[in-house]
Design a protein around this motif. Structure first.
Motif, PDB file in Angstrom:
ATOM      1  N   THR A  30      21.998  31.596   3.867  1.00  0.00           N
ATOM      2  CA  THR A  30      21.612  31.299   5.247  1.00  0.00           C
ATOM      3  C   THR A  30      22.616  31.851   6.257  1.00  0.00           C
ATOM      4  N   ARG A  31      23.856  32.061   5.828  1.00  0.00           N
ATOM      5  CA  ARG A  31      24.864  32.597   6.755  1.00  0.00           C
ATOM      6  C   ARG A  31      24.566  34.042   7.141  1.00  0.00           C
ATOM      7  N   TYR A  32      23.689  34.692   6.378  1.00  0.00           N
ATOM      8  CA  TYR A  32      23.358  36.094   6.657  1.00  0.00           C
ATOM      9  C   TYR A  32      21.979  36.253   7.302  1.00  0.00           C
ATOM     10  N   PHE A  33      21.423  35.179   7.830  1.00  0.00           N
ATOM     11  CA  PHE A  33      20.145  35.286   8.530  1.00  0.00           C
ATOM     12  C   PHE A  33      20.185  36.282   9.695  1.00  0.00           C
ATOM     13  N   LEU A 137      14.425  43.794  21.850  1.00  0.00           N
ATOM     14  CA  LEU A 137      14.015  43.533  20.475  1.00  0.00           C
ATOM     15  C   LEU A 137      15.223  43.215  19.591  1.00  0.00           C
ATOM     16  N   TRP A 138      16.304  43.941  19.796  1.00  0.00           N
ATOM     17  CA  TRP A 138      17.518  43.688  19.018  1.00  0.00           C
ATOM     18  C   TRP A 138      18.018  42.261  19.244  1.00  0.00           C
ATOM     19  N   CYS A 139      18.160  41.891  20.509  1.00  0.00           N
ATOM     20  CA  CYS A 139      18.682  40.561  20.828  1.00  0.00           C
ATOM     21  C   CYS A 139      17.716  39.453  20.407  1.00  0.00           C
ATOM     22  N   ALA A 140      16.419  39.662  20.648  1.00  0.00           N
ATOM     23  CA  ALA A 140      15.441  38.613  20.348  1.00  0.00           C
ATOM     24  C   ALA A 140      15.368  38.321  18.856  1.00  0.00           C
ATOM     25  N   LEU A 141      15.311  39.360  18.047  1.00  0.00           N
ATOM     26  CA  LEU A 141      15.110  39.153  16.616  1.00  0.00           C
ATOM     27  C   LEU A 141      16.363  38.613  15.929  1.00  0.00           C
ATOM     28  N   ILE A 142      17.531  38.987  16.415  1.00  0.00           N
ATOM     29  CA  ILE A 142      18.762  38.451  15.841  1.00  0.00           C
ATOM     30  C   ILE A 142      19.015  37.033  16.348  1.00  0.00           C
ATOM     31  N   PHE A 143      18.932  36.848  17.666  1.00  0.00           N
ATOM     32  CA  PHE A 143      19.199  35.524  18.241  1.00  0.00           C
ATOM     33  C   PHE A 143      18.268  34.457  17.678  1.00  0.00           C
ATOM     34  N   ALA A 144      16.998  34.796  17.487  1.00  0.00           N
ATOM     35  CA  ALA A 144      16.021  33.806  17.021  1.00  0.00           C
ATOM     36  C   ALA A 144      16.381  33.240  15.652  1.00  0.00           C
ATOM     37  N   ARG A 145      17.043  34.046  14.821  1.00  0.00           N
ATOM     38  CA  ARG A 145      17.345  33.630  13.455  1.00  0.00           C
ATOM     39  C   ARG A 145      18.765  33.103  13.277  1.00  0.00           C
ATOM     40  N   THR A 146      19.630  33.359  14.235  1.00  0.00           N
ATOM     41  CA  THR A 146      21.034  32.967  14.100  1.00  0.00           C
ATOM     42  C   THR A 146      21.236  31.449  13.992  1.00  0.00           C
ATOM     43  N   PRO A 147      20.528  30.610  14.784  1.00  0.00           N
ATOM     44  CA  PRO A 147      20.775  29.146  14.676  1.00  0.00           C
ATOM     45  C   PRO A 147      20.083  28.468  13.503  1.00  0.00           C
ATOM     46  N   LEU A 148      19.314  29.219  12.705  1.00  0.00           N
ATOM     47  CA  LEU A 148      18.492  28.582  11.678  1.00  0.00           C
ATOM     48  C   LEU A 148      19.334  27.857  10.630  1.00  0.00           C
ATOM     49  N   ARG A 174      28.484  23.219   6.417  1.00  0.00           N
ATOM     50  CA  ARG A 174      28.831  23.502   7.804  1.00  0.00           C
ATOM     51  C   ARG A 174      29.380  24.920   7.967  1.00  0.00           C
ATOM     52  N   GLU A 175      30.133  25.385   6.995  1.00  0.00           N
ATOM     53  CA  GLU A 175      30.699  26.728   7.107  1.00  0.00           C
ATOM     54  C   GLU A 175      29.611  27.793   7.098  1.00  0.00           C
ATOM     55  N   ASP A 176      28.448  27.490   6.493  1.00  0.00           N
ATOM     56  CA  ASP A 176      27.358  28.462   6.462  1.00  0.00           C
ATOM     57  C   ASP A 176      26.825  28.725   7.871  1.00  0.00           C
ATOM     58  N   TRP A 177      26.582  27.641   8.631  1.00  0.00           N
ATOM     59  CA  TRP A 177      26.043  27.887   9.966  1.00  0.00           C
ATOM     60  C   TRP A 177      27.110  28.402  10.928  1.00  0.00           C
ATOM     61  N   VAL A 178      28.374  28.055  10.697  1.00  0.00           N
ATOM     62  CA  VAL A 178      29.447  28.613  11.536  1.00  0.00           C
ATOM     63  C   VAL A 178      29.534  30.126  11.334  1.00  0.00           C
ATOM     64  N   ILE A 179      29.475  30.558  10.087  1.00  0.00           N
ATOM     65  CA  ILE A 179      29.507  31.995   9.802  1.00  0.00           C
ATOM     66  C   ILE A 179      28.283  32.682  10.388  1.00  0.00           C
ATOM     67  N   SER A 180      27.124  32.041  10.287  1.00  0.00           N
ATOM     68  CA  SER A 180      25.899  32.621  10.849  1.00  0.00           C
ATOM     69  C   SER A 180      26.024  32.811  12.363  1.00  0.00           C
ATOM     70  N   CYS A 182      28.771  33.118  14.133  1.00  0.00           N
ATOM     71  CA  CYS A 182      29.775  34.163  14.404  1.00  0.00           C
ATOM     72  C   CYS A 182      29.202  35.548  14.126  1.00  0.00           C
ATOM     73  N   LEU A 183      28.452  35.672  13.044  1.00  0.00           N
ATOM     74  CA  LEU A 183      27.860  36.962  12.697  1.00  0.00           C
ATOM     75  C   LEU A 183      26.812  37.367  13.728  1.00  0.00           C
ATOM     76  N   GLY A 184      25.998  36.395  14.155  1.00  0.00           N
ATOM     77  CA  GLY A 184      25.009  36.689  15.189  1.00  0.00           C
ATOM     78  C   GLY A 184      25.659  37.164  16.472  1.00  0.00           C
ATOM     79  N   ALA A 185      26.731  36.497  16.884  1.00  0.00           N
ATOM     80  CA  ALA A 185      27.455  36.905  18.086  1.00  0.00           C
ATOM     81  C   ALA A 185      28.045  38.302  17.928  1.00  0.00           C
ATOM     82  N   ALA A 186      28.563  38.597  16.742  1.00  0.00           N
ATOM     83  CA  ALA A 186      29.146  39.918  16.493  1.00  0.00           C
ATOM     84  C   ALA A 186      28.095  41.014  16.602  1.00  0.00           C
TER      85      ALA A 186
END
Length: 253
Positions: A30-33, A137-148, A174-180, A182-186
């Motif tokens: 899930t951290r790689y969503f 499209l880049w922002c929408a598709l990444i942002f939509a999945r980042t908080p999952l 908890r570390e899974d969603w924190v990494i997700s 951070c990765l989404g923001a990156a």
């Protein structure tokens, strides 16, 4: 690499080969969503420009939205349809959940999804007009999945012991969603940082998406006492549209 493949197999229908994995491995995936969102964005943008070059800009917009549908197998739209059918029911939580778990699409949900797709195509077309479509499209598709991953970890299942959400919920850490996050923001920051008001549009879209998701979750806690996989899938659709709408808006001045 296994966890990235699991993230892609969870959120898309892109062939990644069979992966033998435990519930713990799926939870770590899930951290790689956000990676799944990035892959979908590349596919959608590619089809948009290919379609626009050969058939015209509006056809390109339709192809972009259709590509997202095909690549995800309509997974999140199916969740949206089930949720609309559940909301249309006059009854208690058990009756709503029974309707949502019914594999047959109801008329209300099917019509709602039809309008939803038309709205998404219109938003993508508007982003073409404003010159923000690739970033949108880049922002929408990444942002939509980042908080999952956060939703899977911190949300409460409406049907404990039943469904994919209830299965994954105790495994996600908890570390899974924190990494997700951070990765989404990156992924998102380099896309809009050098492009002036794109940063403002993306920020507005993120705020709208978070607020809309929170309202959506609260609605379902009130209706059925928790969240389901359908509710989370529909939340992805809601965040996509919120970001596309912000990117499509013409800012004053």
């Amino acid at each position: 690499m296994t966890h990235i493949r699991l993230a892609l197999s969870f959120l898309t229908r892109i062939p990644v080969g069979s992966v033998e994995a435990s519930a713990h491995d799926h939870a770590a995936g899930t951290r790689y969503f956000p990676v799944a969102g990035a892959v979908l964005a590349v596919l959608a943008v590619t089809m948009l420009f290919a379609g626009a070059w050969t058939l015209g800009s509006y056809a390109g917009c339709v192809l972009a939205v259709a590509t997202i549908f095909v690549a995800t197998g309509g997974l999140h739209l199916d969740g949206l349809s089930d949720c609309v059918d559940g909301l249309a029911v006059n009854g208690n939580a058990a009756k709503r959940l029974a309707v949502m778990h019914d594999a047959r699409a109801g008329a209300v949900g099917a019509v709602a999804v039809g309008f939803w797709i038309l709205f998404k195509v219109a938003l993508v077309a508007r982003c073409v007009e404003t010159g923000t479509v690739a970033q949108a499209l880049w922002c929408a598709l990444i942002f939509a999945r980042t908080p999952l991953a956060f939703e899977l970890r911190e949300g409460e299942p409406a049907t404990p012991g039943r469904g994919l959400f209830a299965w994954l919920h105790p495994e996600v850490r908890r570390e899974d969603w924190v990494i997700s996050l951070c990765l989404g923001a990156a992924f998102l920051v380099p896309a809009f940082a050098p492009l002036g008001d794109i940063a403002l549009r993306c920020t507005v879209g993120a705020v709208l998406g978070v607020l809309a998701s929170a309202a959506w979750h609260l609605l379902w806690y009130r209706k059925v006492g928790g969240l389901t996989g359908d509710v989370l899938g529909a939340a992805i659709e809601i965040r996509e549209v919120a970001m596309l709408a912000a990117m499509a808006t013409v800012l004053p001045g």
